[in-house]
Design a protein around this motif. Structure first.
Motif, PDB file in Angstrom:
ATOM      1  N   UNK A 155      25.782  18.097  41.612  1.00  0.00           N
ATOM      2  CA  UNK A 155      24.441  17.423  41.938  1.00  0.00           C
ATOM      3  C   UNK A 155      23.775  18.375  42.811  1.00  0.00           C
ATOM      4  N   UNK A 156      24.332  19.145  43.716  1.00  0.00           N
ATOM      5  CA  UNK A 156      23.735  19.999  44.623  1.00  0.00           C
ATOM      6  C   UNK A 156      23.035  21.049  43.830  1.00  0.00           C
ATOM      7  N   UNK A 157      23.689  21.748  42.795  1.00  0.00           N
ATOM      8  CA  UNK A 157      23.177  22.853  42.178  1.00  0.00           C
ATOM      9  C   UNK A 157      22.375  22.403  40.886  1.00  0.00           C
ATOM     10  N   UNK A 158      22.216  21.118  40.470  1.00  0.00           N
ATOM     11  CA  UNK A 158      21.390  20.811  39.439  1.00  0.00           C
ATOM     12  C   UNK A 158      19.890  21.084  39.653  1.00  0.00           C
ATOM     13  N   UNK A 159      19.204  21.003  40.718  1.00  0.00           N
ATOM     14  CA  UNK A 159      17.838  21.161  40.712  1.00  0.00           C
ATOM     15  C   UNK A 159      17.519  22.649  40.909  1.00  0.00           C
ATOM     16  N   UNK A 160      18.509  23.464  41.135  1.00  0.00           N
ATOM     17  CA  UNK A 160      18.282  24.926  41.501  1.00  0.00           C
ATOM     18  C   UNK A 160      17.783  25.611  40.374  1.00  0.00           C
TER      19      UNK A 160
END
Length: 778
Positions: A611-616
């Motif tokens: 979830x932390x990296x999905x928007x990146x």
């Protein structure tokens, strides 16, 4: 066991996997673990049930969707083999299962349920493909007598008597367009036939006709070959019959450049049916399984200059970078494992083919001049209200720039009652409604009204009052809002001055009501204050002068149509935002607890990372990701330069398994991160001044000293963020972190979602603000 005995189990027939779930999900064996029925039955006999007070069905469904049915575990979805899941449950789920349920449904998995007792029945009926696929038993003794029906269902799936209808089952409402399919004929009969079937199904959903959608087809190897001209067939039946006559042709070499030139010079002509001179969108869909033997750049650019929207899909030995070079934009290049997957999931490409559009200024006597006014009109459903500062802070001098900005945003939206609805207000000391969400039904009507906008005037701005008025009057069912139907609500505030009233409380109220607020500002507007008005800070946009507002258009469009909010919570800080951080370079390393103490909670850790990296914007020239586990010693899972794109990184995260270990030496691991992971050899770009993030997640207290190692990281300019769960020592977490605001502690791993949102806002900070954090400590 009785169900398995009634099935034709084998590696080439029906494959079986079993997983147990309680707090965590434990895979007993995968689809490719055993190759015969005897082995499967022996494995089932040996299963030991772990017990437990919780039943996290949601986590279990996600595990099945992500790992148990994939190709590595023996899943054959890409070969067209039906996928089935049987869930046996005796109680209601302890967690939210909506995400796992959506993942299974989008993957076309047929889900059956067996409920023991009444408590599980409601959950299973919600996740089952059909309510009739759920059977109930009063106790487990009765379950043993229900094998006949389950065997009948599973065999029905295997024999394709029970199927999931694809998304291409009803006609799509699309505008006129000319679509040419360009097919690599060397890939063999199986794949060419699969593409032919995909095209047939796509045609079935299109309004085929000379004034609607026209379809042409060409094949190519070393030379191109015309199969169907755009104006050859005017009905679905005739077109489908002609498609059936297309045969693959042998060959070892493909010349894609020559094939693209052939389409441009021989098919995109008025006498061959092309309506390019009439402004009808022209689309070319390329399929290839090989890298081109000739140059593709000039041919691709020639099509782009004409305004042709080219999509490129590759498999096998096709080269992804070449596909991106061919496609109109990189987002229209697709690398697929197997073209047969399009039969099962056609919307991967069909949605683009039915929504892409472009407007072309036709060729003059010299070089062609092409103005693309819209590259892609996505299938977006939103209610968007523009709230415009009508005071003297904007004034008549700057109003044309504001109107031009709004017009360019709306031009890129599919404005109509069933897609995007637009409303408009202005405000100064008091608000004024110009038109509601249901006032106009077309883009032209909206644009005409905006063109006639005249500012109300005034020297006082009450932004909070205006936002609350919009919430109470614009976002209502009677004025056209579709909030109750689940349509995302958006408020786009445009202002040029400081507010005289208190707006933070109102901004929170608007967000909690499910409205996403964007801010666009210039002039004397307070840029920092507007970041607290926006739904999250990175949805606030500011330009130094009004004549530069159009620079924001391209930047704002993606978040404007993709950001979503989960509004079931009670505060803005707890609302989930899904967006993509565009244009920022970051090196982000995760150091996670890999000890035996977190074994039951490891799915939460994996989900947290995802979830932390999905928007990146993950790629080697933007955001790089590394993951390292630690217990007594550190264990790298992958480095910053291991993977090239987001898909590869997410697959690696989904495949993470616990390293194991009895205790934590976090200090040793921090030194390893500094010396090894965050080094140039492993992909760190600190020497190029790329911000360095280190996210440390532990569920216990470290046995060694963490302060010195953390201090050395900070001295090197690394920004550490500490996350402590359960038995973690809050003092150690604070010592690890850049400063106390970067230290988080939660009681349970299930609460990590509350941390993830704040982490996303830190990682997406503008570089100038981020460097200020690192340099000043606040």
């Amino acid at each position: 066991m009785r169900v398995i005995q009634g099935l034709d189990v084998g590696s080439n027939t029906i494959r079986v996997a079993v997983a147990l779930y309680s707090v965590a999900t434990e895979v007993q064996f995968s689809l490719n673990t055993y190759e015969d029925k005897v082995s499967v039955l022996e494995a089932v006999k040996a299963i030991q049930f772990p017990g437990g007070d919780e039943a996290n069905l949601g986590a279990a469904l996600e595990e099945v969707a992500e790992n148990l049915l994939n190709q590595a575990s023996g899943g054959r979805a890409e070969e067209g083999v039906p996928q089935a899941l049987v869930v046996i449950s005796a109680g209601s789920s302890s967690d939210d299962f909506s995400m796992g349920d959506r993942a299974l449904k989008s993957a076309r998995v047929l889900t059956f349920g067996l409920a023991v007792g009444d408590a599980a029945l409601d959950n299973l009926e919600m996740i089952a493909t059909d309510k009739s696929f759920v059977q109930s038993a009063t106790d487990f003794r009765e379950v043993a007598n229900m094998d006949d029906l389950l065997i009948q269902y599973i065999n029905g799936v295997a024999q394709r008597n029970i199927v999931v209808e694809t998304e291409l089952t009803t006609a799509l409402a699309v505008g006129s367009r000319d679509i040419i399919f360009l097919i690599d004929s060397t890939m063999g009969a199986t794949l060419v036939n699969a593409l032919r079937e995909f095209i047939k199904r796509f045609i079935d959903t299109m309004p085929i006709g000379p004034d609607e959608v026209q379809v042409g087809v060409a094949q190519f190897s070393n030379t191109p070959r015309l199969e169907i001209d755009l104006n050859a067939y005017g009905s679905k039946d005739d077109l489908t019959t002609a498609l059936g006559r297309i045969k693959p042709r042998p060959g070892q070499v493909v010349n894609i450049g020559a094939a693209l030139d052939f389409v441009r010079t021989n098919m995109l002509r008025a006498d061959k049916g092309s309506r390019i001179q009439r402004g009808v969108p022209q689309l070319v869909m390329l399929f290839t399984s090989k890298k081109s033997s000739d140059d593709v750049q000039q041919a691709a650019e020639a099509l782009q200059r004409m305004g042709v929207l080219t999509l490129a899909a590759g498999s096998k030995t096709a080269e992804e970078e070449e596909l991106k070079q061919i496609a109109f934009t990189e987002s229209l290049a697709f690398m697929l494992k197997d073209f047969r997957m399009l039969i099962r999931n056609p919307m991967v490409l069909a949605s683009h083919l039915s929504t892409l559009s472009g407007v072309v200024v036709t060729e003059g006597p010299t070089e062609p001049v092409v103005e693309i006014t819209t590259v892609e009109t996505q299938r977006v459903v939103r209610d968007i209200v523009f709230l415009v500062d009508g005071s003297s802070y904007i004034g008549s001098t700057n109003l044309p720039y504001v109107k031009d900005f709004i017009a360019k945003v709306i031009q890129r939206l599919d404005v109509r009652p069933d897609r995007v609805r637009i409303g408009l207000m202005q405000f100064a000391e008091t608000p004024k409604i110009e038109f509601y969400l249901n006032t106009y039904n077309s883009k032209k009507e909206v644009q005409d009204s905006i063109g006639q906008l005249r500012l109300m005037g005034g020297s006082v701005l009450n932004t909070g009052v205006a936002m609350e008025y919009a919430l109470n009057n614009m976002f209502q069912s009677e004025t056209g809002s579709r909030r109750r139907q689940g349509v995302q609500q958006v408020l786009l505030l445009i202002t040029g001055g400081p507010s005289q009233d208190e707006f933070k409380r109102i901004a929170d109220k608007v967000a909690v009501a499910g409205v996403l607020t964007f801010t666009v500002s210039s002039g004397q507007a307070d840029e920092n204050a507007l970041q607290s008005v926006a739904f999250v800070p990175n949805l606030a946009y500011h330009e130094s002068s009004f004549d530069r507002l159009t620079n924001i258009v391209e930047i704002i469009m993606t978040p404007l149509i993709t950001v979503v909010g989960d509004t079931e919570e009670t505060s803005r800080e707890e609302i989930e935002v899904v967006t993509e951080v565009v244009g920022s370079e970051r090196d982000v390393a995760f150091l996670i607890d890999g000890s035996d103490n977190v074994r039951a909670d490891f799915p939460y850790i994996r989900d947290f990372i995802r979830k932390v990296i999905e928007p990146l914007d993950i790629r080697q020239d933007r955001v790089r990701i590394s993951v390292v586990q630690h217990s007594e010693r550190p264990t790298p899972n992958f480095y910053l330069n291991t993977y090239q794109d987001k898909a590869e990184v997410l697959r690696a995260v989904n495949d993470l398994s616990l390293a194991g270990g009895r205790s934590l030496n976090t200090g040793v691991a921090l030194k390893f991160m500094k010396d090894t992971i965050l080094s140039p050899a492993r992909g760190s770009r600190a020497a190029q001044n790329v911000p360095q993030f280190l996210i440390v997640l532990t569920g216990g207290k470290s046995k060694d000293n963490v302060k010195d190692a953390a201090g050395a990281l900070k001295t090197d300019g690394v920004l550490p963020v500490g996350v402590g769960v359960k038995d973690a020592d809050p003092k150690q977490i604070e010592a690890i972190s850049h400063n106390p605001s970067f230290a988080f502690n939660v009681k349970e791993f299930s609460e990590l979602d509350t941390v993830q949102q704040q982490l996303n806002s830190y990682v997406s900070l503008p570089t100038s603000q981020l460097m200020e954090f690192i340099e000043t400590g606040n």
